[in-house]
Structures are given as structure tokens and as C-alpha cells.
Design a protein around this motif. Structure first.
Motif, PDB file in Angstrom:
ATOM      1  N   LEU A   9       0.859  -1.185   0.000  1.00  9.38           N
ATOM      2  CA  LEU A   9       0.000   0.000   0.000  1.00  9.38           C
ATOM      3  C   LEU A   9       0.895   1.235   0.000  1.00  9.38           C
ATOM      4  O   LEU A   9       1.424   1.634   1.022  1.00  9.38           O
ATOM      5  CB  LEU A   9      -0.914   0.008   1.223  1.00  9.38           C
ATOM      6  CG  LEU A   9      -2.081   0.993   1.155  1.00  9.38           C
ATOM      7  CD1 LEU A   9      -3.177   0.538   2.086  1.00  9.38           C
ATOM      8  CD2 LEU A   9      -1.709   2.399   1.446  1.00  9.38           C
ATOM      9  N   ALA A  11       0.169   4.808  -1.278  1.00  8.21           N
ATOM     10  CA  ALA A  11      -0.889   5.671  -1.801  1.00  8.21           C
ATOM     11  C   ALA A  11      -0.376   6.615  -2.873  1.00  8.21           C
ATOM     12  O   ALA A  11      -1.078   6.897  -3.852  1.00  8.21           O
ATOM     13  CB  ALA A  11      -1.537   6.457  -0.674  1.00  8.21           C
ATOM     14  N   PRO A  27      -2.511  11.392  -1.605  1.00  4.34           N
ATOM     15  CA  PRO A  27      -2.415  10.104  -0.905  1.00  4.34           C
ATOM     16  C   PRO A  27      -3.482   9.942   0.169  1.00  4.34           C
ATOM     17  O   PRO A  27      -3.963   8.820   0.392  1.00  4.34           O
ATOM     18  CB  PRO A  27      -1.007  10.141  -0.298  1.00  4.34           C
ATOM     19  CG  PRO A  27      -0.225  11.006  -1.243  1.00  4.34           C
ATOM     20  CD  PRO A  27      -1.196  12.050  -1.697  1.00  4.34           C
ATOM     21  N   GLU A  28      -3.900  11.028   0.811  1.00  6.81           N
ATOM     22  CA  GLU A  28      -4.942  10.929   1.833  1.00  6.81           C
ATOM     23  C   GLU A  28      -6.274  10.497   1.215  1.00  6.81           C
ATOM     24  O   GLU A  28      -7.006   9.682   1.784  1.00  6.81           O
ATOM     25  CB  GLU A  28      -5.116  12.268   2.572  1.00  6.81           C
ATOM     26  CG  GLU A  28      -3.926  12.672   3.425  1.00  6.81           C
ATOM     27  CD  GLU A  28      -2.779  13.293   2.614  1.00  6.81           C
ATOM     28  OE1 GLU A  28      -3.026  13.794   1.484  1.00  6.81           O
ATOM     29  OE2 GLU A  28      -1.646  13.231   3.095  1.00  6.81           O
ATOM     30  N   GLU A  31      -6.006   6.840   0.299  1.00  8.05           N
ATOM     31  CA  GLU A  31      -6.128   5.993   1.485  1.00  8.05           C
ATOM     32  C   GLU A  31      -7.582   5.884   1.946  1.00  8.05           C
ATOM     33  O   GLU A  31      -8.037   4.816   2.350  1.00  8.05           O
ATOM     34  CB  GLU A  31      -5.249   6.533   2.616  1.00  8.05           C
ATOM     35  CG  GLU A  31      -3.772   6.312   2.358  1.00  8.05           C
ATOM     36  CD  GLU A  31      -2.887   6.950   3.409  1.00  8.05           C
ATOM     37  OE1 GLU A  31      -3.404   7.610   4.335  1.00  8.05           O
ATOM     38  OE2 GLU A  31      -1.668   6.785   3.302  1.00  8.05           O
ATOM     39  N   GLU A  32      -8.313   6.986   1.846  1.00  6.22           N
ATOM     40  CA  GLU A  32      -9.733   6.940   2.218  1.00  6.22           C
ATOM     41  C   GLU A  32     -10.507   6.026   1.267  1.00  6.22           C
ATOM     42  O   GLU A  32     -11.336   5.226   1.696  1.00  6.22           O
ATOM     43  CB  GLU A  32     -10.330   8.346   2.200  1.00  6.22           C
ATOM     44  CG  GLU A  32     -11.740   8.397   2.727  1.00  6.22           C
ATOM     45  CD  GLU A  32     -12.274   9.811   2.825  1.00  6.22           C
ATOM     46  OE1 GLU A  32     -13.509   9.937   2.878  1.00  6.22           O
ATOM     47  OE2 GLU A  32     -11.497  10.765   2.856  1.00  6.22           O
ATOM     48  N   ILE A  45      -6.847  -4.845   3.632  1.00  2.00           N
ATOM     49  CA  ILE A  45      -5.656  -4.097   4.012  1.00  2.00           C
ATOM     50  C   ILE A  45      -5.088  -4.786   5.245  1.00  2.00           C
ATOM     51  O   ILE A  45      -5.824  -5.066   6.196  1.00  2.00           O
ATOM     52  CB  ILE A  45      -6.000  -2.627   4.309  1.00  2.00           C
ATOM     53  CG1 ILE A  45      -6.607  -1.976   3.056  1.00  2.00           C
ATOM     54  CG2 ILE A  45      -4.766  -1.873   4.776  1.00  2.00           C
ATOM     55  CD1 ILE A  45      -7.093  -0.566   3.267  1.00  2.00           C
ATOM     56  N   THR A  52       2.474  -1.986   5.131  1.00  2.00           N
ATOM     57  CA  THR A  52       1.040  -2.173   4.937  1.00  2.00           C
ATOM     58  C   THR A  52       0.822  -2.664   3.513  1.00  2.00           C
ATOM     59  O   THR A  52       1.404  -2.127   2.563  1.00  2.00           O
ATOM     60  CB  THR A  52       0.286  -0.852   5.177  1.00  2.00           C
ATOM     61  OG1 THR A  52       0.599  -0.386   6.485  1.00  2.00           O
ATOM     62  CG2 THR A  52      -1.205  -1.051   5.071  1.00  2.00           C
ATOM     63  N   VAL A  85      -7.100   6.138   8.775  1.00  2.00           N
ATOM     64  CA  VAL A  85      -6.497   7.437   8.538  1.00  2.00           C
ATOM     65  C   VAL A  85      -7.609   8.470   8.537  1.00  2.00           C
ATOM     66  O   VAL A  85      -8.530   8.400   7.748  1.00  2.00           O
ATOM     67  CB  VAL A  85      -5.752   7.448   7.181  1.00  2.00           C
ATOM     68  CG1 VAL A  85      -5.185   8.812   6.904  1.00  2.00           C
ATOM     69  CG2 VAL A  85      -4.680   6.391   7.176  1.00  2.00           C
TER      70      VAL A  85
END
Length: 176
Positions: A9, A11, A27-28, A31-32, A45, A52, A85
Motif C-alpha cells: 500500500l 498511496a 495520498p490521503e 487511502e480513504e 488491508i 502495509t 487514517v
């Protein structure tokens, strides 16, 4: 992604590969999105070897798959350990709880017994003439006139019911 549907992972790399040149896909955000896919069961995940990883739950079949260099996902645990996150996991669970309560209310409303509406045809004029009150297959002028009167009456009643329902909905909604 390898032939077994696994990858680390990262992102930033996923954002560049899936959305090249799109500055909104940070990347946030990625990730969401991955958290939502994990919640839906599309992928898993997991943490292994100090990193990760993601693993598709149903990867595509390849004719000659190469062995994966990525660690296999652990056996499904009851708690589903992964650090959310920005609280994405909690938000998803809260939304699922809200939807579940909405569906429960809808289900209760549907199961409630209601008095059925009286069918229009019970109040409608007869289909045929006085000599043939239930109609007739052979030609009969008065039966044809009675049938047209019957059809017009049913159409008029249905229209009046639709107008009454429309007006009722307008009153409930208000002007805005």
C-alpha cells in the motif's frame, strides 16, 4: 499488483498509476478510497513484514500465475485490525449504522397493515347494456355505448385520485 492480487500500500504510487496528473487525488484521498474498498470487502488491508499491504479478495485469474513476492494476507480476524487514517473507518461504520436504522424504519412501515383501498371497478357503471350487464362478445350498439361510458368513468376516477394525491403531497412538502 501481482498475479495474486497483492501489492504494497503506497498511496502516492497508486495515485500516480490510477489518476496520473490529477492534483486532487492526494495520498490521503487514495487511502480513504482504499478504506472504503476494504469496508465493502473488495480488498483487504493488512500489515506484514513492517509494511502495509493490500490484497484483492477476488483477483483475476491468469493462465500461468507467477509466484507472489508479497506476503499473503492473514487469516480473517474478527476485529479487522487496521489503523484508520482520518477516522474514515469510524465514519463508514456510522454511515452504515444510519442506513441500517433507516432500512429498519422503512421495513416496519411496510409491514404495518393498512386498510386496502376500495377498487374502482366495484363502483363503476356496468360494462354492458341493461340486456347484457356483463357485456357481450357479439356486436350490440347499446353495449358499446355502455362500455365507453364505463371506461370514461374509470379514467375520470383515476385522474381525480391522482390529483388528490398530488395536492396532498404538495401540502406536506410546503412551498419550499
Amino acid at each position: 499488483m501481482d498475479d495474486e492480487g497483492r501489492a504494497e500500500l503506497r498511496a502516492d504510487l497508486i495515485a500516480g498509476a490510477v489518476y496520473p496528473g490529477d492534483p486532487e487525488m492526494t495520498p490521503e484521498v487514495i487511502e480513504e478510497h482504499l478504506m472504503l474498498l476494504d469496508e465493502s470487502g473488495f480488498l483487504r488491508i493488512f500489515d506484514a513484514d513492517g509494511a502495509t499491504w493490500i490484497a484483492l479478495t477476488r483477483p483475476l485469474r491468469t493462465p500461468r500465475p507467477l509466484p507472489s513476492e508479497c506476503p499473503p494476507p492473514p487469516v480473517q480476524e474478527a476485529s479487522g485490525r487496521f489503523l484508520a487514517v482520518g477516522g474514515a473507518r469510524e465514519r463508514v461504520r456510522a454511515e452504515q449504522g444510519e442506513r441500517a436504522s433507516e432500512w429498519a424504519r422503512w421495513e416496519q412501515e411496510q409491514e404495518r397493515t393498512r386498510i386496502p383501498k376500495r377498487p374502482l371497478l366495484l363502483d363503476a357503471p356496468p360494462i354492458g347494456c341493461p340486456d347484457h350487464p356483463n357485456g357481450r362478445y357479439a356486436d350490440c350498439g347499446p353495449c358499446g355505448t355502455a362500455r365507453r361510458r364505463h371506461d370514461r368513468w374509470v379514467a375520470q376516477q383515476r385522474y381525480e385520485d391522482q390529483i388528490a394525491k398530488f395536492n396532498e403531497e404538495q401540502e406536506q412538502e410546503g412551498p419550499w
